[in-house]
Scaffold this active site. Structure first.
Site, PDB file in Angstrom:
ATOM      1  CB  CYS A   2      -0.869   0.025   1.246  1.00 21.79           C
ATOM      2  SG  CYS A   2      -1.810  -1.495   1.467  1.00 21.79           S
ATOM      3  CD  GLU A 519       9.506 -10.233 -17.838  1.00 27.40           C
ATOM      4  OE1 GLU A 519       9.310 -11.066 -16.941  1.00 27.40           O
ATOM      5  OE2 GLU A 519       9.235  -9.034 -17.698  1.00 27.40           O
ATOM      6  CD  GLU A 526       3.108  -8.480 -14.436  1.00 24.63           C
ATOM      7  OE1 GLU A 526       3.937  -8.122 -15.285  1.00 24.63           O
ATOM      8  OE2 GLU A 526       3.237  -8.243 -13.225  1.00 24.63           O
ATOM      9  CE  LYS A 641       7.423  -1.070 -10.495  1.00 22.39           C
ATOM     10  NZ  LYS A 641       7.455  -1.731 -11.793  1.00 22.39           N
TER      11      LYS A 641
END
Ligand code: AGP
Length: 646
Positions: A2, A519, A526, A641
């Site tokens: 957060c 990847e 994603e 992130k």
């Protein structure tokens, strides 16, 4: 994870908190809230969903408070609903708290508090904190409730009860001139402005106000008042701390002409590779083609001078190495797989790569002469930190001559990783805002090339000509990435339009490009929410080939080298099952042109360096498919992130 922010000063807090939350939104975005202290009361406004929902709510209020805290959430305990959004308050609504992290013993604390009459309004772990602070505030019989220092002391007493990793910021309606903050294994930095003080989970939220900052260390509490900042240890001792100056350019955290941060960050990659190479390659080693050709004539000459790479790591870390183990998650794990290939092939050191989350609970038997490397762009990933800490403790009695050999590779020098691990290699990628890692991945790869070359030089495992050849190849990469971006951007965008409705993708690669297939698939998953599998090309025939039909495109990375022909054959096997074939392959490769339906062309480079170029069109492909689908590329659903919980 957060994002938290706090403000105390002379300006209206609400707008400053909101602007700060915008810079922190990448850390979590399923709900948000702010609490301010005004006219002896706490005003708390929260909203489910993205920050703009909170902004809409705040527009209906007129709030001139000069102190407040804010939060943007990535749910851990409790669904992403408004009632679980931070800030959380005590029963009487006099204390408000925002937290980033996890309070591990919250269940028992909550039960005890409930038994003592506290009413809970959320499912979160955080809510125990305001209740505990309020209880300590009201239970100090010998002291006046307004006694200066009592708020700070109540937070300190509360901290003694908490187990876990967290950063918190707290305001109290009865102490309108105090903002109390604390850090225990989650980032928190104080900003010193003109007559105002802030705190935030990350520096981009502070940059518009000040470049003078102080990063709290684990076990520290800060007391921010209009008069200044005091820092204490959790034990209550006042600490002498001095701010430092940030050198970050505020323009770096803007999108400029790009539609999304991710696209901007893809375009920053030539510069990132250049910066990273400049940081680590010795200038005396500016080799050219003639040098390399000349060296080749001196068959087998071994490097007999200092390493061409300067990573600042000590001899003690590298001496007599017999094994390297790398711990990482997600994209950093993919970079580590490329790293394994380089460390084994160039430096001849057996290397294992582990998911940090798995390693922690099933570590391999201890071996001596082992270097453990933690790779995390954020330096805050809880799984990676926990695995490294476990390894530090586990290895301490084993290593008699040295401290446990631990090395960190990160993009954040101020992170928890840097506090945990004494030896750090910085990836120099600059701030990455897009949740999908792009430029930090490429910079991690560059660090692995440098590390492998450094170890190869120290161990004399490569002839001088080969070292020079790789150095030359590395220095050509920035211009080659620029070429990929120039030539492929439009082409990939057009190609991407054809896959708007596609539901499954397969990515194939072999050898050093197998991690690039992983990847490419992860990037697509994603941000576009399309199911994608990365597979070693040779393994496809052992099962996944059953998935193939005309509706499943197959992207194969076919770079000339040891496995080129094999990958082309594996691609043919897919074609025979009607799959649409896309090849990432050098320009003007006739065999590839005949095999693939669509080409994503990159300059021809030697196989060892090809991952850096092969990944660029895959990043663009994922980006354009997601953008075409109208998705939130920079803040994909359910992600953050970095993940600061295990
Ligand atoms: C990358 O695109 C992802 N967002 C994710 O897999 C990420 O790489 C992973 O969570 C590890 O993060 P770190 O590098 O900050 O440790």
């Amino acid at each position: 994870m957060c994002g938290i922010i706090g403000y105390i000063g002379t300006q209206v807090a609400q707008e400053i908190l909101m602007a700060g939350l915008e810079k922190l939104e990448y850390r979590g975005y399923d709900s948000a809230g702010v609490a301010t202290v005004v006219e002896g009361e706490i005003k708390c406004v929260r909203a489910k969903g993205k920050l703009h929902n909170l902004r809409e709510k705040l527009e209906l209020t007129d709030n001139l408070a000069r102190i407040g805290i804010g939060h943007t959430r990535w749910a851990t305990h409790g669904k992403p609903e408004e009632y679980n959004a931070h800030p959380h308050m005590d029963t009487a609504m006099r204390v408000a708290v925002v937290q980033n992290g996890i309070i591990e013993n919250y269940r028992e604390l909550r039960q005890q508090l409930q038994q003592r009459g506290h009413e809970f309004r959320s499912d979160t772990d955080t809510e125990v904190i305001p209740h505990l602070v309020a209880e300590f505030l009201s239970q100090t019989p010998t002291l006046d409730y307004q006694y200066p220092g009592l708020f700070l002391e109540s937070v300190r007493q509360t901290l003694k009860q908490l187990e876990g990793a967290f950063a918190i910021a707290i305001v109290c309606a009865d102490y309108p001139d105090e903002l109390i903050i604390a850090r225990q294994q989650a980032p928190l930095t104080i900003g010193f402005g003109q007559g105002e003080f802030l705190c935030a989970s990350d520096t981009p939220a502070l940059i518009p106000h000040t470049s003078a900052v102080l990063t709290l260390e684990n076990g520290e509490i800060g007391r921010l008042t209009p008069m200044g900042v005091e820092v204490y240890s959790f034990e209550g001792h006042r600490l002498q701390k001095y701010p430092r100056t940030l050198s970050i350019n505020p323009l770096l955290v803007e999108k400029h002409e790009f539609r999304h941060f991710m696209l901007k960050e893809i375009y920053e990659q030539p510069g990132v590779v250049r910066t990273c190479l400049e940081a680590y390659l010795h200038n005396d080693w500016l080799v050219n083609e003639a040098d390399v050709l000349g060296e080749r004539k001196i068959e087998g000459e071994i490097l007999n001078s200092p390493s061409p790479v300067q990573l600042g790591i000590s001899e003690a870390l590298c001496d007599n190495l017999e094994h390297i183990q790398v711990l990482a998650c997600g994209t950093s794990w993919h970079a580590s797989l490329v790293g394994k290939y380089l460390l084994e092939q160039l430096a001849g050191i057996p290397t294992t790569v582990h998911y940090a989350s798995e390693f922690r609970y099933a570590p391999p038997p201890l071996t001596t002469h082992t270097l453990t490397i933690g790779v995390t762009q954020s330096g805050e990933t809880a799984d990676t930190l926990a695995a490294l800490e476990m390894e530090r403790v586990r290895r301490t009695p084993l290593e008699s001559k040295y401290q446990p050999r631990l090395l960190g590779i990160t993009n954040q020098l101020e992170s928890s990783l840097a506090q945990l691990v004494p030896n750090i290699i910085h990836t120099h990628a600059g701030i990455e805002v897009g949740v999908a890692a792009t430029k930090t991945f490429v910079s991690q790869l560059i660090v692995f090339y440098c590390l492998a070359l450094d170890l190869a030089s120290r161990r004399q495992t490569l002839p001088l000509s080969r070292i020079k050849e790789i150095l030359l190849g590395l220095r050509q990469l920035p211009a080659q990435i620029e070429m990929v971006l120039e030539t492929q951007q439009q082409h990939v965008e057009q190609l991407a339009h054809q896959f708007e409705e596609t539901q499954d993708f397969i990515f194939l690669g072999r050898g050093i490009n197998f991690p690039i297939a992983l990847e490419g698939a992860l990037k697509l998953k994603e941000i576009s929410y399309i199911h994608a599998e990365g597979y070693p090309a040779g393994e496809m025939k052992h099962g996944p080939i059953a998935l193939l039909d005309a509706k499943v495109p197959v992207v194969a990375i076919a770079m000339p080298g040891s496995v080129y022909e094999k990958v082309l054959s594996n691609a043919q096997e897919a074609k025979a099952r009607d799959a649409r074939l896309i090849g990432v392959t050098p320009m003007n490769e006739q065999d590839a042109a005949h095999t693939f339906d669509d080409l994503l062309s990159v300059p021809a480079v030697e196989e060892l360096l090809s991952p850096i170029l092969a990944v660029i069109p895959l990043q663009l492909l994922a980006y354009h498919i997601a953008a075409r689908r109208g998705l939130d590329v920079d803040q994909p659903r359910n992600l953050a992130k970095s993940v600061t919980v295990e």
